[in-house]
Scaffold this motif. Structure first.
Motif, PDB file in Angstrom:
ATOM      1  N   HIS A 182       0.849  -1.184   0.000  1.00 23.41           N
ATOM      2  CA  HIS A 182       0.000   0.000   0.000  1.00 23.41           C
ATOM      3  C   HIS A 182       0.886   1.237   0.000  1.00 23.41           C
ATOM      4  CE1 HIS A 182      -2.978   2.989   1.336  1.00 23.41           C
ATOM      5  NE2 HIS A 182      -3.835   2.193   0.725  1.00 23.41           N
ATOM      6  N   VAL A 197      -7.813  -0.357  -2.939  1.00 20.23           N
ATOM      7  CA  VAL A 197      -7.442  -1.199  -1.797  1.00 20.23           C
ATOM      8  C   VAL A 197      -7.083  -0.288  -0.627  1.00 20.23           C
ATOM      9  CG1 VAL A 197      -5.847  -2.931  -0.915  1.00 20.23           C
ATOM     10  CG2 VAL A 197      -6.590  -3.026  -3.305  1.00 20.23           C
ATOM     11  N   LEU A 225      -8.480  -6.451  -2.129  1.00 16.95           N
ATOM     12  CA  LEU A 225      -7.051  -6.740  -2.079  1.00 16.95           C
ATOM     13  C   LEU A 225      -6.718  -8.018  -2.845  1.00 16.95           C
ATOM     14  CD1 LEU A 225      -4.581  -6.344   0.774  1.00 16.95           C
ATOM     15  CD2 LEU A 225      -4.867  -8.620  -0.150  1.00 16.95           C
ATOM     16  N   LYS A 267       0.692  -9.072  -0.799  1.00 13.71           N
ATOM     17  CA  LYS A 267       0.172  -7.709  -0.685  1.00 13.71           C
ATOM     18  C   LYS A 267       0.363  -7.226   0.757  1.00 13.71           C
ATOM     19  CE  LYS A 267      -2.238  -9.605  -4.272  1.00 13.71           C
ATOM     20  NZ  LYS A 267      -3.672  -9.487  -4.480  1.00 13.71           N
TER      21      LYS A 267
END
Length: 533
Positions: A143, A192, A205, A213
């Motif tokens: 992220h 996301v 996600l 991730k």
């Protein structure tokens, strides 16, 4: 000058000598290959183009690892491609260093010539038998608010392989799998969220391509939870897992544990050192023969089989007598309810001493402490948990623990009926300004942390919404008609955070399950039917 030697251009000499057959060792295809050169071998010629001077040439090659033995020769290439061969001219080609790495090999060469000329490099790679079994290329995404460099990812991926390749106990099976990064670390798409708090968040996600991730926090994995650090589907056609940043020497374990779920493996509790044990530890590196085979096979299609996640392992896990030892470990999919709920009000008093009197000393385990207090469900913990959420300390671990407290105050309400706790989480979920007040200290610290790390910063609005969503799921876990009515109202509340309105729809369904099934049955049923671990 001896027979067989010829002077060439007065610059250097050449000589031809026959090989000695008795000294030749057959590497591959022999009945008994040489132990130093046994395993899987590869040869390859690479055209590096026209060059001169000194170069470090990095060749990406998934079959090469840090323990590979790589031998390289370089020379001037004949025009027409690598199949045309090499020749010896007047230019001097030198290989100085050869350095195998995870997913490739780097060489330092020097071409002594005044113009660019073709460079061909021949590679002979010999992988020891315990290295060449399987190489898995993994895409890594993060992220925008999470710091994770290519070097970080390479270290963690290498640790994954080291964990599986070792066989440091009789119960451990060396598993020849190595993991390499597939391209640079990417940033997850904007749909996301930084924190996974709902089923919709997790689906967004998992649908964002394949790979690992990395997000700020995970609070939904088959259901809400306040101390989750990894989550993955049980069986997946590709590598597809979620995790958070963690202690450096244990991140590889979290990733390989979740990869095991992708490969169809459930939790194993007969050996606390197992990779698939539901908690993390620096010595959790044991795989049995069946697990080894699954790791070698890799991700598999979802089977839809029942899966025992952390929350349903109370019967299999014998929690330590001292509750403080229980909370001083990280459970990958969150604190197991059936284990934590075995503790009593006397145990809650011990945890409250840590939470109230010395939170800084136990900051790493604050999410586990408050979650366990919620599962114990004693009324004596209600006000201390409320006070904890309201106090100004706002490190990342403390903020995570505040969210965990808001979620699991719902479990405490379910058991104790605490009206004070219900009133508090109702206000956090419904009062936007109150949530902002609770998040303001974290907002300032997060901005400073982001500036230092060079990443995106979370704003006050998103952090406040995060707390409000946690309180929303606390209302669901409370299992009360009053709290369910609040959830129904939140769906249409014009002043609520948009994220809260979406979460309220999922939370209302959860509340209905909790009210109809009861707390014990809900947690058992949730785990038996869950497909994310």
């Amino acid at each position: 000058m001896q027979e067989g030697e010829t002077a060439v251009s007065a610059t250097f000499a050449q000589t031809t000598q026959p090989a000695r057959p008795a000294a030749v060792r057959r590497v591959f295809g022999a009945a008994t290959p040489q132990p130093e050169l046994s395993g899987s071998g590869f040869t390859y010629r690479h055209d590096w183009g026209s060059r001169r001077g000194q170069w470090v040439l990095r060749l990406d090659w998934p079959d090469v690892g840090p323990r590979s033995q790589v031998f390289v020769s370089v020379g001037e290439g004949v025009a027409g491609g690598t199949d045309a061969g090499k020749f010896i001219g007047a230019a001097r080609y030198t290989v100085h260093n050869v350095a195998p790495r995870a997913g490739g090999v780097d060489i330092w060469v020097n071409i002594e010539w005044e113009a660019d000329i073709p460079l061909y490099a021949d590679y002979l790679v010999v992988n020891p038998g315990d290295v060449g079994g399987r190489t898995v290329q993994i895409t890594v995404q993060r992220h925008g608010t999470v710091a994770l460099s290519d070097a970080d990812a390479d270290r963690i991926l290498a640790d994954m392989g080291t964990i599986l390749q070792s066989d440091d106990s009789p119960a451990d099976v060396a598993t020849p799998v190595q993991f390499v990064r597939n391209g640079p670390v990417q940033v997850l798409p904007p749909n996301v969220p930084a924190t996974i708090q709902t089923e919709a968040d997790l689906l967004a996600l998992l649908n964002a391509g394949s790979g690992v991730k990395i997000v700020e926090a995970i609070r939904w994995c088959g259901g809400p939870g306040g101390s989750i650090i990894g989550c993955a589907p049980l069986g997946s056609p590709t590598v597809n897992l979620a995790a958070v940043r963690f202690t450096a020497n244990q991140e590889g374990l979290i990733w390989v544990h979740e990869y095991g779920h992708n490969a169809g493996l459930g939790h194993r509790t007969d050996d606390p050192r197992a990779v698939m044990y539901p908690s993390v530890g620096v010595d959790h590196n044991v795989v049995n023969e069946a697990e080894s085979a699954s790791f070698l096979t890799g991700p598999v299609a979802a089977r839809g089989a029942p899966m025992a996640s952390s929350c349903s392992l109370g019967a299999a896990i014998q929690p330590p007598q001292d509750v403080r030892a229980f909370v001083s470990q990280h459970w990958i999919q969150g604190i197991p309810y059936q284990a934590a709920s075995q503790y009593t009000e006397e145990d809650a008093k011990l945890l409250l001493e840590w939470l109230v009197d010395e939170p800084e000393k136990h900051e790493e385990f604050l999410p586990e402490i408050v979650t366990t207090l919620g599962f114990i469900g004693s009324e004596i913990a209600a006000q201390p948990l409320i006070d904890f959420v309201q106090q100004p300390r706002a490190s990342r671990a403390t903020f995570n623990a505040k969210n965990a407290a808001l979620i699991h105050l719902g479990d405490l309400i379910n058991k104790s009926g605490s009206q004070a706790a219900l009133d508090f989480i109702t206000r956090v979920a419904t009062d936007r300004e109150m949530a902002k007040q609770l998040a303001v200290h974290r907002s300032a610290i997060a901005a400073a942390e982001a500036a230092v790390a060079g990443i995106d910063a979370r704003n006050l609005e998103s952090l406040a919404a995060e707390l409000a969503v946690s309180a929303t799921f606390g209302l669901a876990l409370a299992g009360k008609a009053e709290s369910e009515g609040t959830l129904m109202g939140l769906m249409k509340n014009a002043t609520a955070f948009p994220a809260v309105k979406v979460a309220a729809m999922e939370a209302a369904v959860l509340s209905q399950k909790m009210r109809s099934q009861g707390q014990e049955t809900y947690y058992s049923a949730k785990c038996e039917g869950g497909q994310q671990q």
